[in-house]
Design a protein around this motif. Structure first.
Motif, short mmCIF file in Angstrom:
data_model
loop_
_atom_site.label_atom_id
_atom_site.label_comp_id
_atom_site.label_asym_id
_atom_site.label_seq_id
_atom_site.Cartn_x
_atom_site.Cartn_y
_atom_site.Cartn_z
N ILE A 13 0.72 -0.79 -0.11
CA ILE A 13 -0.18 0.42 -0.15
C ILE A 13 1.12 0.48 -0.17
O ILE A 13 0.14 2.03 -1.09
CB ILE A 13 -0.84 0.06 1.21
CG1 ILE A 13 -1.94 -1.30 1.17
CG2 ILE A 13 -1.13 1.60 1.42
CD1 ILE A 13 -2.82 -1.24 2.30
N GLN A 16 2.71 2.60 -3.51
CA GLN A 16 2.29 3.10 -4.63
C GLN A 16 2.73 4.21 -5.11
O GLN A 16 2.75 4.09 -6.09
CB GLN A 16 0.41 2.53 -4.28
CG GLN A 16 0.01 1.82 -3.41
CD GLN A 16 -1.25 1.28 -3.56
OE1 GLN A 16 -2.40 1.31 -4.14
NE2 GLN A 16 -2.07 1.84 -2.10
N THR A 159 -3.09 -4.35 -4.68
CA THR A 159 -2.85 -2.46 -4.03
C THR A 159 -2.36 -2.35 -5.00
O THR A 159 -3.34 -1.75 -6.28
CB THR A 159 -2.09 -2.97 -2.42
OG1 THR A 159 -1.57 -3.20 -2.16
CG2 THR A 159 -3.63 -3.59 -1.71
N LYS A 243 -11.91 -5.81 -1.35
CA LYS A 243 -10.92 -6.02 -0.15
C LYS A 243 -11.17 -6.52 1.05
O LYS A 243 -10.86 -7.12 1.52
CB LYS A 243 -10.28 -4.17 -0.64
CG LYS A 243 -8.60 -3.97 0.14
CD LYS A 243 -8.01 -4.38 -1.66
CE LYS A 243 -8.39 -6.29 -2.47
NZ LYS A 243 -7.48 -5.70 -3.92
N GLN A 339 -7.89 0.62 1.14
CA GLN A 339 -7.44 -0.71 0.91
C GLN A 339 -6.57 -0.44 2.79
O GLN A 339 -6.51 -1.71 3.75
CB GLN A 339 -6.05 -0.11 0.33
CG GLN A 339 -6.30 -0.30 -0.97
CD GLN A 339 -5.34 0.15 -2.00
OE1 GLN A 339 -4.34 0.49 -1.55
NE2 GLN A 339 -5.43 0.08 -3.18
#
Ligand code: M6R
Length: 366
Positions: A13, A16, A159, A243, A339
């Motif tokens: 995550i 990203q 993710t 998710k 997420q």
């Protein structure tokens, strides 16, 4: 190997901003106005002849495809269908020599997606793959490949693959518009500027983690949750809901906010958590009235809204603000708190976050 994080999912995550930036690298012209896709080598004339696009994928990649459909249709006016690969292959899809098939698969090995790809190739349809794995079956078998440069994704819950798929799809939509000189071509430079700012904005969204963690702790003992939104917010709601189900094992439903009154309102009872996405400015009032419908049934509403939106707090119980960008690109940012919500709910419930029960990272059976 987890880089100081407790789980691969949390690490991924946080990766990203870099993954988005890597996916943009080399794909924007120096003056910032054009998309560069040297890897897409369509036969002469094909780019202008495409009259229909079929996007095929599974799970999270299918959710990315739904955003891709919206983006391509808006910028190019080419009709796009986005379908679950395992459904597509068992019906008799209408294709012609001017159909382009786009398959989206992080692993490049998903059996259902590969089957759709192979069926398309047998029919003589040109296939473009968006994948994260160099050398994967999808990368080898497709006619053209756009790689997402997310780096290895270890956690079963996808993710950074999703946000880089979105990045690639926005670029591809812009490229098509520019090459076809379609209605949306004039918007491409502004979209590219916004995409270049996206890693920094994603970084800011990650700062919502403590608030999301507190919310997740408080609400994770519930059995049900709802996600609502309209337009692109609905597409992101589907991903947020998947998710949460996948790793927290809470039952979640994503609903197009306007569809609630056609049945689902019956399930909205006191204190049920409803996560409402309100990033689509042209649909703001409509979504607000749907929020009021669930508030009237005493749901607990957590809204995901732009920073600077002062109005929303009056209608909901809690707000998570994200930096304002062009609403067309909102999904890249809006998914991040969802997420985090799934992640912290899974942790609070004591689950094996990176290896949820009954699931495999790459689904190589049909
Ligand atoms: O590798 P793929 O993108 O083809 O995988 C498709 C789905 O199996 C995958 O996105 C799955 O839904 C994820 N575990 C969701 O987090």
């Amino acid at each position: 190997e987890k880089g100081g994080y407790d789980h691969f999912m949390l690490k991924e995550i946080h990766e990203q901003p870099k993954a988005i930036s890597d996916t943009l690298t080399g794909r924007i012209s120096e003056d910032g106005t054009k998309v560069v896709f040297d890897e897409v080598q369509f036969p002469a004339g094909f780019v202008k002849d495409i009259d229909r696009i079929h996007i095929l994928a599974c799970g999270t990649s299918w959710h990315a495809g739904m955003v891709g459909k919206h983006a391509i249709e808006k910028l190019t006016r080419i009709p796009v269908d986005c379908e679950i690969a395992s459904e597509y292959r068992y019906r008799d899809p209408i294709v012609s020599k001017n159909t382009l098939m786009v398959v989206i698969t992080q692993s490049g090995e998903t059996a259902d997606t590969l089957a759709a790809l192979r069926q398309a190739k047998e029919q003589g349809t040109r296939v473009l793959a968006i994948t994260n794995v160099v050398g994967s079956s999808a990368a080898r078998e497709a006619d053209d490949v756009i790689f997402t440069w997310a780096g290895p994704e270890i956690s079963v819950a996808s993710t950074k693959a999703y946000t880089t798929q979105l990045t690639a799809l926005y670029l591809f939509a812009g490229w098509l518009a520019q090459e076809r000189e379609s209605v949306g071509a004039s918007e491409v430079p502004a979209i590219l500027t916004a995409l270049r700012d996206m890693p920094a904005n994603a970084e800011k969204v990650l700062e919502t983690a403590p608030a999301i963690q507190a919310f997740a702790k408080e609400w994770s003992s519930r059995e049900h949750a709802f996600f609502i939104g309209r337009g692109l917010d609905y597409a992101v709601s589907l991903e947020g809901s998947l998710k949460l189900k996948e790793i927290s094992y809470m039952h979640a439903e994503a609903y197009a906010a306007g569809e609630l009154k056609h049945g689902t309102l019956a399930l909205i009872v006191e204190d049920i958590p409803v996560i409402a996405l309100v990033t689509q400015d042209d649909l703001y009032e409509k979504t607000l009235s749907n929020i009021q419908e669930v508030k009237a049934r005493d749901a607990f509403v957590l809204a995901l809204a732009w920073s600077g939106d002062q109005q929303i707090a009056k209608s909901v119980d809690q707000v998570i603000h994200i930096p304002k960008v062009n609403p067309f690109l909102a999904p890249i940012l809006a998914v991040i708190p969802l997420q985090l919500l799934a992640y912290y709910a899974s942790v609070a419930r004591g689950n094996d976050v990176d290896n949820p029960r009954n699931l495999a990272k790459s689904v190589t059976v049909e």
